[in-house]
Scaffold this motif. Structure first.
Motif, PDB file in Angstrom:
ATOM      1  N   SER A 220      -4.125  -5.532  -7.269  1.00 14.67           N
ATOM      2  CA  SER A 220      -4.919  -4.333  -7.550  1.00 14.67           C
ATOM      3  C   SER A 220      -4.258  -3.403  -8.545  1.00 14.67           C
ATOM      4  O   SER A 220      -4.911  -2.529  -9.111  1.00 14.67           O
ATOM      5  CB  SER A 220      -5.197  -3.577  -6.243  1.00 14.67           C
TER       6      SER A 220
ATOM      7  N   LYS B 236      -4.518   0.807  -0.108  1.00 10.30           N
ATOM      8  CA  LYS B 236      -5.085   0.225  -1.321  1.00 10.30           C
ATOM      9  C   LYS B 236      -6.607   0.297  -1.331  1.00 10.30           C
ATOM     10  O   LYS B 236      -7.243  -0.191  -2.258  1.00 10.30           O
ATOM     11  CB  LYS B 236      -4.638  -1.234  -1.466  1.00 10.30           C
ATOM     12  N   SER B 237      -7.192   0.894  -0.293  1.00  7.15           N
ATOM     13  CA  SER B 237      -8.647   1.036  -0.218  1.00  7.15           C
ATOM     14  C   SER B 237      -9.009   2.482  -0.503  1.00  7.15           C
ATOM     15  O   SER B 237      -9.333   3.258   0.397  1.00  7.15           O
ATOM     16  CB  SER B 237      -9.149   0.613   1.172  1.00  7.15           C
TER      17      SER B 237
ATOM     18  N   ARG C 188     -13.015  -2.281   2.184  1.00  5.56           N
ATOM     19  CA  ARG C 188     -12.026  -2.005   1.142  1.00  5.56           C
ATOM     20  C   ARG C 188     -12.742  -1.383  -0.046  1.00  5.56           C
ATOM     21  O   ARG C 188     -13.585  -2.013  -0.686  1.00  5.56           O
ATOM     22  CB  ARG C 188     -11.301  -3.282   0.724  1.00  5.56           C
TER      23      ARG C 188
ATOM     24  N   PHE D  92     -17.509  -1.159  -2.931  1.00  4.85           N
ATOM     25  CA  PHE D  92     -16.623  -1.663  -1.883  1.00  4.85           C
ATOM     26  C   PHE D  92     -17.001  -3.087  -1.506  1.00  4.85           C
ATOM     27  O   PHE D  92     -18.093  -3.575  -1.815  1.00  4.85           O
ATOM     28  CB  PHE D  92     -16.670  -0.758  -0.643  1.00  4.85           C
TER      29      PHE D  92
ATOM     30  N   THR E 168     -12.900  -4.867   8.051  1.00  7.41           N
ATOM     31  CA  THR E 168     -12.684  -3.520   7.519  1.00  7.41           C
ATOM     32  C   THR E 168     -13.161  -3.448   6.085  1.00  7.41           C
ATOM     33  O   THR E 168     -13.141  -4.429   5.347  1.00  7.41           O
ATOM     34  CB  THR E 168     -11.188  -3.135   7.556  1.00  7.41           C
TER      35      THR E 168
ATOM     36  N   TRP F 240     -15.811  -6.210   1.806  1.00  2.11           N
ATOM     37  CA  TRP F 240     -15.214  -6.369   3.124  1.00  2.11           C
ATOM     38  C   TRP F 240     -14.018  -7.299   2.994  1.00  2.11           C
ATOM     39  O   TRP F 240     -13.987  -8.194   2.164  1.00  2.11           O
ATOM     40  CB  TRP F 240     -16.226  -6.934   4.120  1.00  2.11           C
ATOM     41  N   ARG F 241     -13.039  -7.082   3.845  1.00  2.00           N
ATOM     42  CA  ARG F 241     -11.803  -7.845   3.755  1.00  2.00           C
ATOM     43  C   ARG F 241     -12.054  -9.347   3.892  1.00  2.00           C
ATOM     44  O   ARG F 241     -11.452 -10.151   3.184  1.00  2.00           O
ATOM     45  CB  ARG F 241     -10.839  -7.359   4.839  1.00  2.00           C
TER      46      ARG F 241
ATOM     47  N   SER G  64     -14.498 -11.003   0.615  1.00  2.00           N
ATOM     48  CA  SER G  64     -13.943 -10.336  -0.563  1.00  2.00           C
ATOM     49  C   SER G  64     -14.693 -10.645  -1.845  1.00  2.00           C
ATOM     50  O   SER G  64     -14.542  -9.943  -2.848  1.00  2.00           O
ATOM     51  CB  SER G  64     -12.470 -10.715  -0.724  1.00  2.00           C
TER      52      SER G  64
ATOM     53  N   GLU H 149      -5.781   2.908   4.898  1.00  2.00           N
ATOM     54  CA  GLU H 149      -5.760   1.744   4.013  1.00  2.00           C
ATOM     55  C   GLU H 149      -5.262   2.220   2.652  1.00  2.00           C
ATOM     56  O   GLU H 149      -6.015   2.790   1.871  1.00  2.00           O
ATOM     57  CB  GLU H 149      -7.149   1.111   3.881  1.00  2.00           C
TER      58      GLU H 149
ATOM     59  N   GLU I  74      -1.628  -5.512  -0.292  1.00  2.00           N
ATOM     60  CA  GLU I  74      -3.066  -5.431  -0.508  1.00  2.00           C
ATOM     61  C   GLU I  74      -3.748  -4.494   0.473  1.00  2.00           C
ATOM     62  O   GLU I  74      -4.750  -3.901   0.188  1.00  2.00           O
ATOM     63  CB  GLU I  74      -3.680  -6.830  -0.405  1.00  2.00           C
ATOM     64  N   HIS I  75      -3.240  -4.396   1.702  1.00  2.00           N
ATOM     65  CA  HIS I  75      -3.800  -3.453   2.652  1.00  2.00           C
ATOM     66  C   HIS I  75      -2.725  -3.083   3.649  1.00  2.00           C
ATOM     67  O   HIS I  75      -1.685  -3.709   3.766  1.00  2.00           O
ATOM     68  CB  HIS I  75      -5.033  -4.039   3.346  1.00  2.00           C
TER      69      HIS I  75
END
Length: 482
Positions: A299, A470-471, A183, A194, A181, A196-197, A200, A468, A444-445
């Protein structure tokens, strides 16, 4: 149609433009033909050709860029007058007006018009940038308004990685974005950053207006890679702790600051990029003090405000290790993206003395209560006291280190989560995690909500559901460019 262009355009009951000159009105009155409008049923304007006199439009600055009206218009309406009419209409309604005729669509899509329109509507609510994943497994970034209405979706090309054993060099499998996914970084830009999970440490930059995406260089800078080679350290043994994105106020350059952990030390790198050029990483001096490194709520410990990256300093771990308070509680490290220099900012005095003045377990508890936010262009230290109350400390003078407590929120607001956005009308949006869905992820997510609150009358609107929590970032580009 020319007869329509000879009339005053009103949006609802509010004038959306100035009246035409007397000569243009006289021409419209003398026309025997009735106006014939072929407009979208979504929006149908009222036409007035008699008896209204409104002030003439204010002349634009000669330095303000603007397209040549003659390239877009014809008819009886003076070119400058129609330009001023359309310039005053909010972006959402202006998107509907593009269906009137090709010349209107061409004008309102012109980059110079978009820039001029944004300068006239500086107080317009911003848009949100969030990651999404559809039913077919396609990931991407979507732009939506504050009510959750999706304006545009930009699917990502995704990735596929062959996993190789670091010691033997033998391939051990594959990993693709279909199982991952996106972020979105917490930024306030007209670009969307952005990662990716599962990847990272690598970052991508998306231009929502064009749909173009660039990949920031993977791996370390040449200087740092050479140091690791000399020391015999493999790059895959090093982890990226932070990556913050911002824009230099004076030059409008986009920059990113990356902080990585190599053994017991931290290293910093900076990159300058734009929407088409990914640039290259350059090694910079590390911060002189420890920045917050815990995964939990990471974050919320870093924010970018007006070209400066702020980190909450880790005062607790140094105190536990040495027994001496070498870093004042609530202190903040700053990195200026223009000068590429570090600094340290003292926190509010009331936060520094909170442990001694209140019966709490210690500095570790205070550390969990503090976070940073950017509200209305200001650095804000958030002190959430056991979800019983929430104090918002605004940095009012950077040079003097002056903080002002502008809001002290009641308990039901302290449970909303963390402040994410503040509008000119005083409304504050809070970003909170749905603990029933995502508590396992240490914040975090996981699914969550975006909750608005009016401090002036202690009321709140219905929360917006987030896939999401936090995204999410703030997109400052114009709706007209999407």
């Amino acid at each position: 149609p020319a007869p329509f262009l000879s009339a005053l355009l009103l949006y609802g009951d509010r004038p959306a433009a100035r009246l035409l000159t007397a000569s243009a009105l006289g021409k419209a009155k003398s026309s025997s033909a009735q106006p014939h409008l072929n407009l979208s049923p979504i929006w149908r304007p009222r036409l007035l050709t008699d008896g209204i006199c409104l002030p003439q439009p204010t002349a634009m600055s000669s330095s303000e860029p603007r397209p040549r009206p003659a390239a877009f218009f014809s008819g009886d309406l003076p070119e400058d007058a129609l330009y001023e009419v359309l310039l005053r209409i909010p972006a959402k309604e202006l998107c509907r007006l593009r269906a009137v005729c090709p010349s209107w669509r061409a004008l309102t899509s012109d980059p110079l018009f978009v820039v001029a329109h944004m300068s006239r509507h500086r107080t317009a609510p911003p848009l949100l940038a969030m990651g999404y994943r559809d039913d077919s497994g396609v990931n991407g970034v979507e732009i939506s308004d504050l009510s959750g209405n999706v304006v545009k979706r930009i699917p990502s090309a995704g990735y596929e990685i062959v996993l190789v054993d670091g010691l033997s060099g033998v391939a051990g499998g594959r990993m693709s974005s279909k199982d991952d996914t996106i972020r979105v970084a917490r930024t306030r830009l007209d670009l969307v950053c952005f990662n990716w999970r599962f990847c990272s440490g690598d970052f991508w930059v998306l231009n929502p207006a064009t749909g173009d995406t660039i990949t920031l260089p993977m791996g370390f800078s040449e200087e740092l890679a050479h140091e690791l080679e000399v020391e015999g350290i493999k790059e895959w043994c090093c982890g990226v702790e932070w990556c913050a994105f911002g824009q230099v106020s004076s030059t409008r350059e986009y920059k990113a600051l990356r902080v990585s952990d190599i053994g017991d030390r931290k290293v910093c790198e900076v990159i300058t990029f734009d929407a088409t050029n990914h640039g290259r990483w350059r090694k910079q001096d590390p911060p002189s003090a420890h920045i917050f490194a815990s995964l939990k709520m990471r974050s919320l410990k870093c924010v970018v405000v007006d070209g400066v990256v702020y980190f909450l300093l880790d005062f607790c771990s140094t105190y536990c290790e040495t027994g001496v308070m070498t870093i004042e509680p609530g202190s903040v490290a700053s990195f200026n993206l223009e000068t590429e220099e570090w600094g340290v900012l003292h926190g509010p005095e009331q936060v520094q003395g909170f442990v001694q003045e209140n019966d709490i377990s210690g500095y570790s508890e205070l550390e969990l209560q503090l976070s940073l936010a950017e509200l209305n262009g200001c650095l804000v230290m958030v002190h959430n006291i056991h979800k019983v109350s929430m104090d918002l400390w605004f940095l009012t003078d950077f040079e003097k280190g002056t903080w002002c407590k502008k809001y002290s929120m009641p308990s039901h607001v302290a449970r909303f989560g963390n402040p994410f956005l503040m509008l000119d009308d005083g409304r504050i949006f809070f970003n909170r995690l749905d603990y029933g869905q995502g508590f396992f992820s240490a914040g975090e997510h996981g699914e969550g909500f975006l909750q608005s609150y009016y401090p002036t009358n202690d009321t709140s609107d219905e929360a917006l559901k987030l896939k999401e929590s936090k995204s999410i970032g703030v997109y400052t580009g114009s709706l007209l460019s999407l």
